[in-house]
Design a protein around this motif. Structure first.
Motif, short mmCIF file in Angstrom:
data_model
loop_
_atom_site.label_atom_id
_atom_site.label_comp_id
_atom_site.label_asym_id
_atom_site.label_seq_id
_atom_site.Cartn_x
_atom_site.Cartn_y
_atom_site.Cartn_z
N PRO A 103 -9.77 12.24 1.39
CA PRO A 103 -10.47 13.48 1.70
C PRO A 103 -9.60 14.69 1.39
N GLU A 104 -10.24 15.78 1.00
CA GLU A 104 -9.55 17.04 0.71
C GLU A 104 -8.68 17.43 1.90
N GLY A 105 -7.42 17.71 1.65
CA GLY A 105 -6.53 18.21 2.72
C GLY A 105 -5.96 17.14 3.63
N ALA A 106 -6.29 15.86 3.38
CA ALA A 106 -5.75 14.80 4.25
C ALA A 106 -4.23 14.70 4.07
N LEU A 107 -3.54 14.41 5.17
CA LEU A 107 -2.10 14.22 5.10
C LEU A 107 -1.82 12.74 4.87
N VAL A 108 -0.91 12.44 3.95
CA VAL A 108 -0.53 11.05 3.68
C VAL A 108 0.88 10.84 4.22
N ILE A 109 1.05 9.79 5.04
CA ILE A 109 2.38 9.47 5.58
C ILE A 109 2.77 8.09 5.06
N SER A 110 3.81 8.03 4.24
CA SER A 110 4.30 6.73 3.76
C SER A 110 5.42 6.24 4.66
N LEU A 111 5.35 4.97 5.03
CA LEU A 111 6.41 4.37 5.84
C LEU A 111 7.43 3.64 4.96
N ALA A 112 7.18 3.60 3.66
CA ALA A 112 7.96 2.71 2.79
C ALA A 112 9.41 3.16 2.61
N PRO B 15 -3.42 12.51 -6.20
CA PRO B 15 -3.95 13.69 -6.90
C PRO B 15 -3.03 14.91 -6.73
N ASP B 16 -3.09 15.84 -7.67
CA ASP B 16 -2.24 17.05 -7.62
C ASP B 16 -2.40 17.75 -6.27
N GLY B 17 -1.31 18.22 -5.74
CA GLY B 17 -1.35 19.01 -4.50
C GLY B 17 -1.47 18.18 -3.24
N ALA B 18 -1.38 16.84 -3.36
CA ALA B 18 -1.50 15.99 -2.16
C ALA B 18 -0.38 16.32 -1.18
N VAL B 19 -0.74 16.24 0.11
CA VAL B 19 0.20 16.58 1.17
C VAL B 19 0.83 15.28 1.65
N VAL B 20 2.12 15.11 1.37
CA VAL B 20 2.77 13.81 1.60
C VAL B 20 3.99 13.94 2.50
N PHE B 21 4.10 13.03 3.44
CA PHE B 21 5.30 12.89 4.26
C PHE B 21 5.85 11.48 4.03
N ARG B 22 7.15 11.34 4.23
CA ARG B 22 7.71 10.00 4.45
C ARG B 22 8.16 9.97 5.90
N ALA B 23 7.87 8.85 6.57
CA ALA B 23 8.37 8.67 7.93
C ALA B 23 9.16 7.38 7.93
N MET B 24 10.38 7.42 8.44
CA MET B 24 11.20 6.22 8.54
C MET B 24 11.38 5.89 10.02
N PRO B 25 10.50 5.02 10.55
CA PRO B 25 10.59 4.68 11.97
C PRO B 25 11.40 3.40 12.18
N ASN B 26 11.62 3.07 13.43
CA ASN B 26 12.09 1.71 13.74
C ASN B 26 11.16 1.11 14.78
N LEU C 137 -10.97 5.67 5.11
CA LEU C 137 -10.55 6.89 4.41
C LEU C 137 -11.57 8.02 4.55
N GLU C 138 -12.83 7.64 4.71
CA GLU C 138 -13.88 8.67 4.78
C GLU C 138 -13.65 9.54 6.02
N GLY C 139 -13.40 10.80 5.80
CA GLY C 139 -13.22 11.74 6.91
C GLY C 139 -11.86 11.67 7.57
N ALA C 140 -10.92 10.89 7.00
CA ALA C 140 -9.60 10.80 7.63
C ALA C 140 -8.84 12.12 7.48
N ASP C 141 -8.17 12.51 8.56
CA ASP C 141 -7.29 13.69 8.50
C ASP C 141 -5.87 13.26 8.10
N VAL C 142 -5.53 12.04 8.50
CA VAL C 142 -4.18 11.53 8.26
C VAL C 142 -4.31 10.09 7.76
N VAL C 143 -3.58 9.76 6.70
CA VAL C 143 -3.61 8.41 6.14
C VAL C 143 -2.19 7.86 6.14
#
Ligand SMILES: NC(=O)c1ccc[n+]([C@@H]2O[C@H](COP(=O)([O-])OP(=O)(O)OC[C@H]3O[C@@H](n4cnc5c(N)ncnc54)[C@H](OP(=O)(O)O)[C@@H]3O)[C@@H](O)[C@H]2O)c1
Length: 296
Positions: free
Chosen positions: A115-124, A137-148, A88-94
């Protein structure tokens, strides 16, 4: 093009070309640091896809439930392994690739280390953006991705949903990360249930049908390796033919059916056995389960 509407991978029109030209060039993903928490059946193909898109192996850190499992996955996928804190330290994308029942607890646990500004991508499947945002945390940048899983060979489909804090630039970065996955479409959380039926879970239904066809080919007298290659090549060829020609499946099917011939007899048996309704029931069950899961 409306970002919330799934786009079919059809031949580009003049309008598409003009819009593509107007779109800023895809961001370079070399140098983007990615932490994948949970590189299993789905997180693993996502790792392969991100590496194919240009993420450097040293910048892609995997953390599974144990160090041994992280090492094993990293070695198999050609990425790096790390503890959760290191990843997680220094991650741009989680990327959160754990099971749906774990996702909200995991989001809550990583909040302090994100990290501040990191993008979170949930596959769930089934966990909505607002619930993931509420756990972070408030303002977190979140995506959902539904792959196959066919994204692991660049022939899959990914449905992308963007959270409330996502900027267009961040959206373009995530699309660039999935650029070698196959087809990437922007969908809404209402559309994700149908998407799961038509793509997320569909690969498993196709595998089951391929298995049935292969077993029958063996029963008819072919050796297993020949049966495997004939069935797989024919399934691939049929899909490629439709994709490349834009032909409707019914037209292609009619093109193989001569009056009273072998194919039309086989198709009639297929209908009598209820294969079409069985396929529809499988897709509907997957979509309905997704809808139920998302009620929380
Ligand atoms: N499978 C699909 O086709 C598919 C399609 C679309 C979406 N999804 C979504 O993808 C997600 C994962 O599903 P999956 O099928 O990939 O499951 P999976 O194969 O069981 O993978 C889960 C991964 O999470 C790891 N993990 C478990 N607990 C952890 C923890 N506390 N910290 C870090 N890592 C942990 C596991 O590590 P260990 O191996 O060390 O236990 C494993 O690598 C689910 O949310 C699912 O809804 C799956």
């Amino acid at each position: 093009m409306n970002d919330s509407t799934p786009q079919t991978p059809s031949t580009a029109t003049a309008q598409d070309t003009a819009q593509d030209a107007a779109r800023p060039s895809a961001p370079d993903v070399a140098g983007v640091r990615v932490a994948v928490i949970g590189a299993g059946n789905m997180g693993g193909p996502v790792v392969r896809s991100f590496l194919a898109a240009g993420v450097r192996s040293e910048d892609l850190q995997i953390t599974n439930s144990t160090a041994a499992s992280s090492d094993r996955a990293a070695q198999e996928l050609g990425a790096s392994s790390a503890t959760r804190a290191e990843a997680l330290e220094g991650a741009d994308v989680v990327v959160l690739g754990v099971k749906p029942y774990q996702i909200l607890d995991l989001a809550a646990e990583i909040g302090d280390q994100l990290p501040e500004g990191a993008l979170v991508i949930s596959l769930a499947a089934g966990t909505t953006l607002d619930r993931i945002e509420a756990a972070l945390p408030d303002g977190a940048v979140v995506f959902r991705a539904m792959p196959n899983t066919p994204i692991s060979v660049g022939e899959g489909a990914v449905g992308l949903m963007r959270g409330s804090a996502v900027t267009d630039q961040q959206h373009e970065l995530v699309r660039a990360l999935f650029s070698r996955a196959g087809v990437v479409v922007d969908i809404t959380e209402e559309q994700v249930h149908a998407f799961i039926g038509a793509a997320g879970s569909l690969s498993a239904f196709v595998f089951a049908i391929i298995e049935a066809m292969t077993d029958e080919a063996v029963r008819l007298g072919l050796k297993r390796d020949l049966a495997d290659s004939l069935v797989q090549q024919t399934v691939r060829g049929a899909a490629t033919m439709l994709l490349e020609s834009g032909m409707h499946a019914a037209v292609a099917k009619n093109g193989v059916s001569s009056p009273g011939g072998t194919t039309v007899q086989g198709l009639a048996a297929l209908e009598r056995e209820g294969v079409r309704s069985g396929v529809a029931a499988a897709m509907a069950a997957a979509a309905e389960t997704s809808r139920e899961m998302s009620k929380g």
